[in-house]
Write an enzyme that holds these catalytic residues in place. Structure first.
Site, PDB file in Angstrom:
ATOM      1  N   MET A 313       0.857  -1.191   0.000  1.00  0.00           N
ATOM      2  CA  MET A 313       0.000   0.000   0.000  1.00  0.00           C
ATOM      3  C   MET A 313       0.891   1.237   0.000  1.00  0.00           C
ATOM      4  O   MET A 313       1.512   1.571   0.995  1.00  0.00           O
ATOM      5  CB  MET A 313      -0.917  -0.007   1.223  1.00  0.00           C
ATOM      6  CG  MET A 313      -2.051   0.980   1.156  1.00  0.00           C
ATOM      7  SD  MET A 313      -3.228   0.697   2.501  1.00  0.00           S
ATOM      8  CE  MET A 313      -4.442   1.964   2.111  1.00  0.00           C
ATOM      9  N   CYS A 319       3.100   5.563  -6.896  1.00  0.00           N
ATOM     10  CA  CYS A 319       1.980   5.640  -5.967  1.00  0.00           C
ATOM     11  C   CYS A 319       2.237   6.683  -4.883  1.00  0.00           C
ATOM     12  O   CYS A 319       3.329   6.740  -4.313  1.00  0.00           O
ATOM     13  CB  CYS A 319       1.748   4.275  -5.319  1.00  0.00           C
ATOM     14  SG  CYS A 319       0.285   4.206  -4.271  1.00  0.00           S
ATOM     15  N   GLY A 353       4.727  -4.156  -5.234  1.00  0.00           N
ATOM     16  CA  GLY A 353       5.292  -2.816  -5.149  1.00  0.00           C
ATOM     17  C   GLY A 353       6.662  -2.791  -4.500  1.00  0.00           C
ATOM     18  O   GLY A 353       7.039  -3.682  -3.731  1.00  0.00           O
ATOM     19  N   GLY A 354       7.423  -1.757  -4.827  1.00  0.00           N
ATOM     20  CA  GLY A 354       8.726  -1.558  -4.213  1.00  0.00           C
ATOM     21  C   GLY A 354       9.844  -2.358  -4.837  1.00  0.00           C
ATOM     22  O   GLY A 354      10.956  -2.396  -4.301  1.00  0.00           O
ATOM     23  N   GLY A 401       0.561   5.663 -12.663  1.00  0.00           N
ATOM     24  CA  GLY A 401      -0.114   5.000 -11.562  1.00  0.00           C
ATOM     25  C   GLY A 401      -1.606   4.945 -11.823  1.00  0.00           C
ATOM     26  O   GLY A 401      -2.174   5.864 -12.420  1.00  0.00           O
ATOM     27  N   MET A 402      -2.235   3.872 -11.356  1.00  0.00           N
ATOM     28  CA  MET A 402      -3.678   3.762 -11.548  1.00  0.00           C
ATOM     29  C   MET A 402      -4.427   4.754 -10.670  1.00  0.00           C
ATOM     30  O   MET A 402      -5.635   4.966 -10.838  1.00  0.00           O
ATOM     31  CB  MET A 402      -4.137   2.330 -11.261  1.00  0.00           C
ATOM     32  CG  MET A 402      -3.480   1.294 -12.174  1.00  0.00           C
ATOM     33  SD  MET A 402      -3.598   1.704 -13.925  1.00  0.00           S
ATOM     34  CE  MET A 402      -5.325   1.392 -14.207  1.00  0.00           C
ATOM     35  N   ARG A 415     -10.943   1.927  -7.990  1.00  0.00           N
ATOM     36  CA  ARG A 415      -9.945   1.196  -7.200  1.00  0.00           C
ATOM     37  C   ARG A 415      -9.672   1.908  -5.878  1.00  0.00           C
ATOM     38  O   ARG A 415      -9.305   1.290  -4.883  1.00  0.00           O
ATOM     39  CB  ARG A 415      -8.648   1.061  -8.014  1.00  0.00           C
ATOM     40  CG  ARG A 415      -7.557   0.272  -7.315  1.00  0.00           C
ATOM     41  CD  ARG A 415      -6.317   0.119  -8.192  1.00  0.00           C
ATOM     42  NE  ARG A 415      -5.427  -0.869  -7.630  1.00  0.00           N
ATOM     43  CZ  ARG A 415      -4.472  -0.610  -6.751  1.00  0.00           C
ATOM     44  NH1 ARG A 415      -4.297   0.631  -6.334  1.00  0.00           N
ATOM     45  NH2 ARG A 415      -3.700  -1.572  -6.286  1.00  0.00           N
TER      46      ARG A 415
END
Length: 500
Positions: A313, A319, A353-354, A401-402, A415
């Site tokens: 997250m 993000c 992620g990351g 990014g979404m 989302r």
């Protein structure tokens, strides 16, 4: 002489102790201490699971982003033994068509070859950079194959002319069920420069050329592909949590999706729990929930019946959730905490992620993840959607990014549960990533680096790494800022970095 448990206790920290201090660690914050090497790196087994019932040969997953995962990425990743999750930031019919396109073949690529009818009079631009075009009765993949048009022939015309005037007779077709070696052998045995790929029911799927064979042969040898029980490529697909996504889910299952990822930035919601309950009417597909970063979040989704968990997250390079909403968690801590709980319920964890380098992959997997999900790591590849452009002399592709406003205008705001709000707040940005070539080339090299990392840890497999973690044999330390600098390239006036 082997060190005693007391000696080991003074050398680094076991994961339970390190991650119980109330500190949120990223991958760069921690480092593993080396173990004992008793096997060659090539003996390391990276096979794993995407979800309860879906095995993979390598622990890589392409993220459901509209600048990462469409048909070309899905086919390439599956051919490598990995998987892609097709994004849902498009109309339902278009997403289903992407899944069908990827699953309709056993080749590691999806070309953008155009279709023309015999009466069409295309310009060179209509070939969109392709050397060939497929000619069918109605100019679509479902009508009868009648020939192949060559871009050079179209270019030689002073004015656009009907394709029927210069198209070449269709050569013998290859079966769409051929894998790469079978297709390559077919071209060689028939002495062809190209051949259409046609399914058993007559649909024209694609075109393979001798140049395609030569290009793919220049990459590392393909491994064991990811195949479902139907013998076709494993392809996953994402959905949201709104009422319209129930129809989307039905269409994606019909299209052959092997797993469904419920795509939410914060998965611990009544909306996702309701969708999980609804999706159970399709027991033939595995259901992956998320995103989560805490045990409490994971507990709710596992109790609801998910077959996999997506963890992360705000840790992606594009993000801004942690910055905008002040929620999230360092990815190393999140992966360890969630996987420690999920393992007791036989639920694989996707570290999402990351991931910027092979070392991050080693860390994510060794901290309990079964796979790593990558966005920016794959976005600059040939297989990612979009076209290359030049920026400051570098060849790049757009990556967004979404949660960016640009993506939200296409529908991804659901989302972030923002589709019903009058005011839209971005949780992502639009950027660009450098050209990385084909995933068919750089993913095998990346996996070789991961194997070497596992070898240094003394882990001969993914399961072995998890066992070392749980037995507290695997030891970690926190790196200071200076240690992180020292662990990277430093002290040089200039350098050229080539990973492979």
């Amino acid at each position: 002489m082997a060190a005693s448990r007391a000696d080991l206790a003074d050398d680094g920290f076991a994961a339970p102790r390190l991650f119980s201090q109330g500190v949120s660690y990223t991958y760069d914050d921690v480092i593993f201490l080396p173990g004992y090497i008793g096997f060659p790196a090539d003996a390391v087994d990276l096979s794993t699971r995407l979800s309860r019932r879906l095995p993979l040969s390598i622990p890589c997953v392409a993220s459901p982003m509209d600048t990462v995962s469409e048909a070309a990425m899905a086919a390439a990743m599956a051919s490598l033994g990995a998987a892609a999750v097709v994004h849902c930031n498009t109309e339902t019919d278009a997403q289903a068509a992407i899944i069908r396109a990827a699953k309709s073949r056993r080749l590691p690529f999806v070309s953008s070859v155009p279709f023309f009818a015999p009466s069409s009079a295309p310009t060179l631009n209509d070939f969109a950079g392709n050397e060939y075009a497929i000619v069918t009765e109605r100019g679509d993949s479902l009508s009868r194959l009648v020939g192949v048009a060559v871009a050079a022939d179209a270019a030689s015309r002073e004015v656009p002319a009907p394709v029927s005037e210069y198209m070449r007779p269709a050569p013998r077709s290859a079966s769409a069920s051929f894998d790469f070696e079978q297709a390559a052998t077919f071209l060689a045995d028939e002495g062809l420069d190209y051949a259409p790929l046609v399914s058993d029911d007559g649909e024209v799927i694609d075109l393979i050329t001798a140049k395609d064979v030569e290009r793919i042969r220049s990459y590392p040898k393909l491994g064991k592909p990811s195949l479902g029980s139907d013998g076709k490529f494993v392809v996953a697909a994402s959905i949201g949590t709104r009422e319209d996504d129930k129809r989307r889910l039905e269409q994606l299952v019909k299209a052959g999706a092997n797993a469904i990822v419920i795509d939410s930035s914060q998965g611990n919601s009544i909306y996702q729990l309701d969708m999980i309950k609804y999706a159970k009417m399709y027991p033939e597909v595995d259901l992956i929930g998320g995103n989560v970063v805490t045990i409490a979040q994971a507990q709710n989704l596992i109790q609801a019946g998910v077959d996999g968990l997506r963890v992360g997250m705000g840790s992606g390079s594009i993000c801004t959730t942690q910055e905008v909403c002040a929620v999230g968690r360092g990815q190393a801590t999140a992966v360890y905490k969630v996987s420690s709980y999920a393992k007791d319920h036989n639920v694989p964890v996707i570290a999402d992620g990351g991931i910027s380098n092979s070392g991050h992959i080693v860390k994510a997997l060794s901290l309990g993840a079964s796979t790593v999900m990558m966005g920016s790591f794959l976005a600059g590849s040939h297989e990612a959607p979009g076209t290359y452009e030049y920026k400051d002399g570098r060849r790049v592709k757009k990556y967004r990014g979404m949660g960016s406003l640009e993506a939200m205008t296409k529908g991804s705001d659901a989302r972030y549960l923002g589709d019903t709000l009058k005011l839209k707040v971005a949780q992502g940005v639009v950027g660009a990533v450098a050209d990385k070539g084909s995933v068919l080339r750089f993913i095998p090299y990346t996996m070789q680096a991961v194997k070497q990392g596992f070898q240094d840890l003394g882990a001969s497999s993914l399961q072995s790494a998890h066992d070392l973690l749980r037995s507290e044999t695997l030891r970690l330390e926190v790196r200071t800022g200076a240690a992180q600098v020292e662990g990277g390239i430093h002290g040089l006036v200039s350098y050229e970095k080539k990973v492979f």
